[in-house]
Motif scaffolding. Structure first.
Motif, PDB file in Angstrom:
ATOM      1  N   LEU A   1       0.826  -1.207   0.000  1.00 44.07           N
ATOM      2  CA  LEU A   1       0.000   0.000   0.000  1.00 44.07           C
ATOM      3  C   LEU A   1       0.862   1.261   0.000  1.00 44.07           C
ATOM      4  O   LEU A   1       0.533   2.237  -0.670  1.00 44.07           O
ATOM      5  CB  LEU A   1      -0.943  -0.013   1.204  1.00 44.07           C
ATOM      6  N   GLN A   2       1.968   1.248   0.712  1.00 46.67           N
ATOM      7  CA  GLN A   2       2.858   2.411   0.725  1.00 46.67           C
ATOM      8  C   GLN A   2       3.409   2.694  -0.671  1.00 46.67           C
ATOM      9  O   GLN A   2       3.531   3.844  -1.069  1.00 46.67           O
ATOM     10  CB  GLN A   2       4.012   2.216   1.707  1.00 46.67           C
ATOM     11  N   THR A   3       3.729   1.638  -1.395  1.00 44.52           N
ATOM     12  CA  THR A   3       4.215   1.808  -2.766  1.00 44.52           C
ATOM     13  C   THR A   3       3.144   2.476  -3.609  1.00 44.52           C
ATOM     14  O   THR A   3       3.415   3.420  -4.354  1.00 44.52           O
ATOM     15  CB  THR A   3       4.607   0.455  -3.387  1.00 44.52           C
ATOM     16  N   GLN A   4       1.893   2.001  -3.495  1.00 45.58           N
ATOM     17  CA  GLN A   4       0.794   2.587  -4.253  1.00 45.58           C
ATOM     18  C   GLN A   4       0.575   4.043  -3.859  1.00 45.58           C
ATOM     19  O   GLN A   4       0.309   4.886  -4.710  1.00 45.58           O
ATOM     20  CB  GLN A   4      -0.502   1.793  -4.062  1.00 45.58           C
ATOM     21  N   MET A   5       0.740   4.355  -2.578  1.00 43.60           N
ATOM     22  CA  MET A   5       0.578   5.737  -2.131  1.00 43.60           C
ATOM     23  C   MET A   5       1.673   6.623  -2.733  1.00 43.60           C
ATOM     24  O   MET A   5       1.406   7.772  -3.101  1.00 43.60           O
ATOM     25  CB  MET A   5       0.585   5.802  -0.606  1.00 43.60           C
ATOM     26  N   ARG A   6       2.893   6.101  -2.865  1.00 41.00           N
ATOM     27  CA  ARG A   6       3.967   6.864  -3.503  1.00 41.00           C
ATOM     28  C   ARG A   6       3.651   7.109  -4.973  1.00 41.00           C
ATOM     29  O   ARG A   6       3.895   8.191  -5.503  1.00 41.00           O
ATOM     30  CB  ARG A   6       5.304   6.127  -3.368  1.00 41.00           C
TER      31      ARG A   6
ATOM     32  N   ASP B   1       0.599   7.237  -6.284  1.00 43.83           N
ATOM     33  CA  ASP B   1      -0.486   8.218  -6.298  1.00 43.83           C
ATOM     34  C   ASP B   1       0.041   9.633  -6.079  1.00 43.83           C
ATOM     35  O   ASP B   1      -0.368  10.576  -6.767  1.00 43.83           O
ATOM     36  CB  ASP B   1      -1.529   7.884  -5.232  1.00 43.83           C
ATOM     37  N   THR B   2       0.946   9.793  -5.124  1.00 47.39           N
ATOM     38  CA  THR B   2       1.531  11.101  -4.841  1.00 47.39           C
ATOM     39  C   THR B   2       2.292  11.617  -6.055  1.00 47.39           C
ATOM     40  O   THR B   2       2.170  12.789  -6.438  1.00 47.39           O
ATOM     41  CB  THR B   2       2.482  11.013  -3.620  1.00 47.39           C
TER      42      THR B   2
ATOM     43  N   LYS C   1      -0.244  12.702  -8.730  1.00 47.94           N
ATOM     44  CA  LYS C   1      -0.887  13.973  -8.377  1.00 47.94           C
ATOM     45  C   LYS C   1       0.050  15.142  -8.651  1.00 47.94           C
ATOM     46  O   LYS C   1      -0.371  16.182  -9.151  1.00 47.94           O
ATOM     47  CB  LYS C   1      -1.312  13.959  -6.909  1.00 47.94           C
TER      48      LYS C   1
END
Length: 128
Positions: free
Chosen positions: A104-109, A111-112, A115
């Motif tokens: 999930l942290q990878t996906q959040m990176r 996404d960031t 954006k």
């Protein structure tokens, strides 16, 4: 086929195939025979309909139209492919996504990063 997410993937693949086929020359694909082939699981390859069509998108279309639901690409895989076609990730981030430790942290990176890319794009177009 019972309704499930892979049915939706097939439906989206069908829409993409229709867009590819829209102006295809009649001698390449007889419309009735061509659509019968699609519904029987043996569509004319998109590259035969439009030789100049982007190969990555044509392959994605074929994988979305896979007749065997167990072999068909998932919605998440399809969306990731489209994402990578539109915005190739930086090498370091791509490697992190491909590693077995991706989470999930990878996906959040990712996404960031996306954006931030969108902010720059919109700023360049003076939408902000």
């Amino acid at each position: 086929v019972p309704p499930l997410t892979k049915t939706d993937v097939w439906s989206c693949g069908l829409l993409l195939y229709r867009l590819i086929d829209q102006d295809a020359p009649e001698d390449v694909m007889e419309k009735v025979d061509g659509w019968t082939a699609v519904f029987s699981g043996e569509p004319v390859p998109p590259c035969n309909l439009r030789p100049n069509f982007p190969s990555g998108l044509a392959k994605l279309c074929e994988e979305m139209l896979e007749y065997n639901v167990d072999k068909r690409i998932t919605a998440q895989e399809a969306l990731l492919r489209v994402q990578f076609m539109l915005w190739p990730l930086p090498d370091e981030l791509l490697q992190d996504c491909m590693s077995e430790e991706a989470n999930l942290q990878t996906q959040m990176r990712v996404d960031t990063w996306m954006k931030e890319e969108l902010r720059h794009l919109l700023k360049d177009w003076q939408w902000f």
